[in-house]
Design a protein around this motif. Structure first.
Motif, PDB file in Angstrom:
ATOM      1  N   VAL A 269     -29.799  15.695 -30.207  1.00 53.36           N
ATOM      2  CA  VAL A 269     -30.978  15.238 -29.459  1.00 53.36           C
ATOM      3  C   VAL A 269     -31.456  13.950 -30.128  1.00 53.36           C
ATOM      4  CG1 VAL A 269     -33.352  15.805 -28.807  1.00 53.36           C
ATOM      5  CG2 VAL A 269     -31.609  17.612 -28.887  1.00 53.36           C
ATOM      6  N   PRO A 270     -31.298  12.797 -29.458  1.00 52.09           N
ATOM      7  CA  PRO A 270     -31.677  11.531 -30.102  1.00 52.09           C
ATOM      8  C   PRO A 270     -33.166  11.218 -29.980  1.00 52.09           C
ATOM      9  CG  PRO A 270     -30.566  11.127 -27.995  1.00 52.09           C
ATOM     10  CD  PRO A 270     -30.668  12.622 -28.140  1.00 52.09           C
ATOM     11  N   THR A 271     -33.734  10.683 -31.044  1.00 51.06           N
ATOM     12  CA  THR A 271     -35.155  10.309 -31.088  1.00 51.06           C
ATOM     13  C   THR A 271     -35.305   8.861 -31.551  1.00 51.06           C
ATOM     14  OG1 THR A 271     -35.948  12.557 -31.503  1.00 51.06           O
ATOM     15  CG2 THR A 271     -37.349  10.784 -32.293  1.00 51.06           C
ATOM     16  N   PHE A 272     -36.152   8.133 -30.851  1.00 47.49           N
ATOM     17  CA  PHE A 272     -36.437   6.739 -31.211  1.00 47.49           C
ATOM     18  C   PHE A 272     -37.613   6.705 -32.191  1.00 47.49           C
ATOM     19  CE2 PHE A 272     -39.108   2.959 -29.813  1.00 47.49           C
ATOM     20  CZ  PHE A 272     -38.442   2.060 -30.631  1.00 47.49           C
ATOM     21  N   LEU A 273     -37.340   6.268 -33.424  1.00 43.07           N
ATOM     22  CA  LEU A 273     -38.382   6.195 -34.456  1.00 43.07           C
ATOM     23  C   LEU A 273     -38.551   4.730 -34.906  1.00 43.07           C
ATOM     24  CD1 LEU A 273     -40.401   7.508 -36.505  1.00 43.07           C
ATOM     25  CD2 LEU A 273     -38.447   8.205 -37.874  1.00 43.07           C
ATOM     26  N   GLY A 274     -38.772   3.845 -33.929  1.00 40.10           N
ATOM     27  CA  GLY A 274     -39.039   2.435 -34.262  1.00 40.10           C
ATOM     28  C   GLY A 274     -40.284   2.325 -35.138  1.00 40.10           C
ATOM     29  N   ALA A 275     -41.239   3.259 -34.961  1.00 34.54           N
ATOM     30  CA  ALA A 275     -42.473   3.240 -35.755  1.00 34.54           C
ATOM     31  C   ALA A 275     -42.324   4.121 -36.992  1.00 34.54           C
ATOM     32  CB  ALA A 275     -43.639   3.689 -34.896  1.00 34.54           C
ATOM     33  N   HIS A 276     -41.334   3.790 -37.817  1.00 38.00           N
ATOM     34  CA  HIS A 276     -41.115   4.521 -39.077  1.00 38.00           C
ATOM     35  C   HIS A 276     -41.843   3.797 -40.210  1.00 38.00           C
ATOM     36  CE1 HIS A 276     -37.907   6.760 -41.714  1.00 38.00           C
ATOM     37  NE2 HIS A 276     -39.078   7.366 -41.720  1.00 38.00           N
ATOM     38  N   ALA A 277     -41.757   2.461 -40.198  1.00 40.05           N
ATOM     39  CA  ALA A 277     -42.460   1.629 -41.191  1.00 40.05           C
ATOM     40  C   ALA A 277     -42.628   0.255 -40.557  1.00 40.05           C
ATOM     41  CB  ALA A 277     -41.636   1.519 -42.471  1.00 40.05           C
ATOM     42  N   VAL A 278     -43.578  -0.504 -41.049  1.00 40.42           N
ATOM     43  CA  VAL A 278     -43.700  -1.891 -40.593  1.00 40.42           C
ATOM     44  C   VAL A 278     -42.668  -2.698 -41.378  1.00 40.42           C
ATOM     45  CG1 VAL A 278     -45.243  -3.878 -40.440  1.00 40.42           C
ATOM     46  CG2 VAL A 278     -46.147  -1.567 -40.096  1.00 40.42           C
ATOM     47  N   PRO A 279     -41.719  -3.350 -40.704  1.00 42.15           N
ATOM     48  CA  PRO A 279     -40.684  -4.067 -41.456  1.00 42.15           C
ATOM     49  C   PRO A 279     -41.265  -5.295 -42.168  1.00 42.15           C
ATOM     50  CG  PRO A 279     -40.452  -4.498 -39.112  1.00 42.15           C
ATOM     51  CD  PRO A 279     -41.555  -3.489 -39.247  1.00 42.15           C
ATOM     52  N   PRO A 280     -40.601  -5.798 -43.207  1.00 41.86           N
ATOM     53  CA  PRO A 280     -41.184  -6.877 -44.032  1.00 41.86           C
ATOM     54  C   PRO A 280     -41.606  -8.105 -43.233  1.00 41.86           C
ATOM     55  CG  PRO A 280     -39.059  -6.151 -44.920  1.00 41.86           C
ATOM     56  CD  PRO A 280     -39.285  -5.380 -43.667  1.00 41.86           C
ATOM     57  N   GLU A 281     -40.862  -8.456 -42.198  1.00 43.46           N
ATOM     58  CA  GLU A 281     -41.210  -9.682 -41.449  1.00 43.46           C
ATOM     59  C   GLU A 281     -42.514  -9.532 -40.649  1.00 43.46           C
ATOM     60  OE1 GLU A 281     -38.494  -7.834 -41.111  1.00 43.46           O
ATOM     61  OE2 GLU A 281     -37.905  -7.548 -39.020  1.00 43.46           O
ATOM     62  N   TYR A 282     -43.014  -8.293 -40.534  1.00 41.91           N
ATOM     63  CA  TYR A 282     -44.300  -8.058 -39.846  1.00 41.91           C
ATOM     64  C   TYR A 282     -45.390  -7.627 -40.829  1.00 41.91           C
ATOM     65  CZ  TYR A 282     -42.482  -8.609 -35.127  1.00 41.91           C
ATOM     66  OH  TYR A 282     -41.947  -9.131 -33.971  1.00 41.91           O
ATOM     67  N   ARG A 283     -45.147  -7.787 -42.085  1.00 41.81           N
ATOM     68  CA  ARG A 283     -46.110  -7.353 -43.099  1.00 41.81           C
ATOM     69  C   ARG A 283     -47.501  -7.916 -42.804  1.00 41.81           C
ATOM     70  NH1 ARG A 283     -45.024  -5.302 -48.488  1.00 41.81           N
ATOM     71  NH2 ARG A 283     -47.057  -5.141 -49.452  1.00 41.81           N
ATOM     72  N   GLY A 284     -48.498  -7.022 -42.802  1.00 42.15           N
ATOM     73  CA  GLY A 284     -49.867  -7.457 -42.508  1.00 42.15           C
ATOM     74  C   GLY A 284     -50.119  -7.653 -41.017  1.00 42.15           C
ATOM     75  N   ARG A 285     -49.097  -7.429 -40.180  1.00 44.89           N
ATOM     76  CA  ARG A 285     -49.274  -7.616 -38.725  1.00 44.89           C
ATOM     77  C   ARG A 285     -48.786  -6.369 -37.995  1.00 44.89           C
ATOM     78  NH1 ARG A 285     -45.973 -11.855 -36.513  1.00 44.89           N
ATOM     79  NH2 ARG A 285     -44.485 -11.544 -38.200  1.00 44.89           N
ATOM     80  N   SER A 286     -49.276  -5.224 -38.448  1.00 42.58           N
ATOM     81  CA  SER A 286     -48.715  -3.982 -37.905  1.00 42.58           C
ATOM     82  C   SER A 286     -48.984  -3.848 -36.411  1.00 42.58           C
ATOM     83  CB  SER A 286     -49.212  -2.763 -38.688  1.00 42.58           C
ATOM     84  OG  SER A 286     -50.464  -2.377 -38.245  1.00 42.58           O
ATOM     85  N   GLN A 287     -50.153  -4.378 -35.939  1.00 42.51           N
ATOM     86  CA  GLN A 287     -50.445  -4.268 -34.500  1.00 42.51           C
ATOM     87  C   GLN A 287     -49.392  -5.030 -33.679  1.00 42.51           C
ATOM     88  OE1 GLN A 287     -52.397  -2.160 -32.988  1.00 42.51           O
ATOM     89  NE2 GLN A 287     -51.733  -2.997 -31.013  1.00 42.51           N
TER      90      GLN A 287
END
Ligand code: NIG
Ligand code: FE
Length: 434
Positions: free
Chosen positions: A195-213
């Motif tokens: 059963v596959p699950t999309f977990l794009g929201a696991h961590a904020v990747p470094p290139e978006y640091r401080g821009r989680s929204q």
């Protein structure tokens, strides 16, 4: 004797298991996940037999009756017959929480933690989830597929026949899709169910640091539509916690998932408490970890069909003294499941029996409760209980044979693998020694 060669998942010969000392059917007249006292009802049959045909369970009864059956007598030569010789047979485990798409173990984090650093300190210093990103971004889809397939094969060797598999170490559109494609490719080669699950929201990747929204918007507006369009996932998951995504961001992601027709689940309360009310409105299939939960939220959780999934392998591996208070959940009527949380940072284990052993010794669940939580309630946590999690006619032929004569031995012999054989969608794998 069953060959250990890789079977062709498309061939469905009849399979007959005989002389089962204890068959744990997990059957139930009631609908819905197991709660309270019903979590201990294993539906045990002695001297039992199970017949599987076309990937389904077609008959469950006594060995004596099976041997007398005219159809079986006539067709015996065409049937794969497995003499369980006094062993225990149960539904294949349903591991409803794994992260198998990564390339390397995190050995530096392991050593740092032994020297006293905690999960969050390691993450802040550049370790943790973010340190698995480069490996996944640089890997080919084929290389990732191989890693996922190896994990699936190892899960099956430990008795697991259904696995939820998350993306979550790519964390950009290209690598999240590549991760889900690797899950799909590996699952096509494996006779079990993924059963596959999309977990794009696991961590904020470094290139978006401080821009989680902004990253959340990328997840919702770019990644999720592509995942939904290509039917690459059945669920959307979010790591909702301190240092990861807020409750507000989580509900935003849940709302987007709802728009795309994807069901939701979340990592909750691993490091800090989040109130569950706003999340329960989205009817998550499961809320996982649950180390820090407000008691006042338990009645609403118990009223819902959301399963609380404990992953004690993570508590063990992170060296935590504290485990979720399973007794409090069970006594409140919450449906609970167990899973491995297989991942390179907090729980590098593929063994459901190990998770069950920890549930018994550290969380005071009984062996019977641990088995129901690892089978039928895992199936509810994946919304697959109509097909998985119990040994009943009409259900998928997912079974596991343990080299023990009493089911309580499964969590008892910790750290050893007593799984002798699994049958996945009617396909046997492994062999019994005589
Ligand atoms: O379930 N909590 C977030 N996710 C994983 C850990 C992933 C990692 O450290 O790589 C977990 O424990
Ligand atoms: Fe996890």
């Amino acid at each position: 004797m069953i060959s250990s060669a890789k079977p062709n998942p498309r061939i469905h010969r009849a399979v007959l298991l005989l002389n089962i000392n204890q068959l744990l059917t997990l059957r139930s007249a009631a609908d819905g996940p197991r709660r309270g006292a019903s979590l201990s009802e294993l539906g045990i049959m002695q001297d039992a037999a199970v017949l599987c045909l076309g990937g389904k369970i077609v008959s469950v009864g006594s060995t004596k009756d099976a041997l007398r059956d005219p159809w079986l007598k006539k067709n015996r030569k065409k049937i794969i017959e497995i003499d369980c010789a006094g062993r225990v047979v149960l539904p294949g485990f349903v591991d409803s929480h794994t992260h198998p798409v990564f390339t390397q173990p995190r050995l530096v984090d392991f050593e740092k933690r032994i020297s006293g650093a905690n999960y969050e300190e390691i993450a802040e210093a550049g370790g943790g989830i973010r340190s698995s990103i480069d490996g996944v971004r640089n890997a080919s889809k084929t290389a990732l597929t191989r890693k996922v397939f190896a994990a699936l094969a190892d899960l099956a060797r430990h008795g697991t026949t259904t696995v939820e598999a998350k993306s979550g170490y790519g964390l950009n559109p290209e690598s999240e899709l590549k991760s889900l494609e690797a899950i799909r490719a590996a699952s096509r080669e494996w006779p079990g169910t993924v059963v596959p699950t999309f977990l794009g929201a696991h961590a904020v990747p470094p290139e978006y640091r401080g821009r989680s929204q902004e990253y959340v918007e990328l997840v919702c507006n770019e990644m999720m539509p592509a995942v939904a369009k290509r039917k690459l996932a059945q669920f959307v998951d979010v790591f909702c916690d301190r240092g990861a995504f807020s409750a507000g961001e989580t509900t935003q992601i849940f709302a987007a998932a709802e728009e795309h027709g994807l069901a939701v689940r979340a990592h909750i309360g691993q490091l800090s408490e989040t109130r569950l009310g706003p999340l329960l409105r989205y009817q998550p299939a499961s809320l996982d970890h649950m180390d820090h939960v407000n008691d006042a939220d338990l009645p609403a959780l118990a009223q819902s069909d959301t399963v609380a999934t404990f992953v004690p392998g993570a508590n063990y591996f992170l060296g935590l003294a504290r485990y979720p208070n399973a007794r409090r959940f069970i006594e409140s009527g919450v449906a609970v499941a167990l899973a491995t949380d297989y991942n390179p940072g907090s729980s590098p284990t593929l063994s459901m029996p190990m998770a069950m052993s920890l549930a018994c010794t550290q969380m005071k669940m009984s062996p019977a409760e641990a088995i129901a939580a690892a089978t039928i309630n895992g199936a509810w946590a994946l919304r697959l209980a109509d097909r998985k999690g119990s040994v009943e006619t009409g259900k998928d032929a997912d079974l596991t044979v343990f080299d023990v004569s009493d089911y309580r031995e499964i969590p008892y012999w910790f750290g050893a693998n007593r799984c002798a054989l699994t049958i996945m969608n009617g396909v046997p794998s492994g062999h019994l020694s005589s």
